[in-house]
Design a protein around this motif. Sequence first.
Motif: not given
Length: 226
Positions: A68-70, A221-226
């Motif tokens: 979740l931290r990512k 998933s790249w779109r939802v990670t920082r």
Amino acid sequence: MAILRSLKRTAGVLTGLGVGTLAYLGASTTIISPIPADDPIWGSNSYSKYNPHRNPPTQDICVKRIPLRKIKPELLEKEGDLALELCRGVWGGLGYRLQRSYLSRKYHDPSTSSQLWTVDQLTQSSYEPGTQLTDHFEVVEKTPSEIVMRAGDSPLKNPGPRDADGLFAISATIDRDRQEAVLGLKSCFFTSKGKVEGMPMPVWIELLHRWYSRVLLEMGSWRVTR
């Protein structure tokens, strides 16, 4: 069959990814097949409607877990935002670029102009039921954790039973115990045009599809990670 033709065009992309990238995809995503018997898809209205003969499906779930931290924190504030943003990332991302380009050249015309085609459209849509994209998918169900689409053929040319039919679900849930986001692509492909006994895909196409699912999920998933 539209599904088979689309998957065959991904072979070159997968070949070009290289051994290292394929190894990463294999390690960072998990394929579950068959779909568990208690999965909601089997009791859904969409599955009953589009597979009335209960023909045997090609079925699997591609899963990716991310701490979740990512995850972008703003996507965890409101239920439904994470699944929606993942859906936008899958269709507007690099993983779908080749197939989207092919479908656009072949099917983007005045009759399909109301559908989603461009990256901007695909990354800004709310994906409400009835939304059609690239003349190949139509949203048939939407919950805060999952967006389900019918696949297999044009929603305009073939809204009824199809030789190639199926459901494709994009999901995102939170595992609080493990403090992880669980991202998923669920595929259930079948023939809806009459009763059949055999599977809808050859084994090699099924394997290709599973690698394509890994690519779509990873790049989405790249779109939802920082």
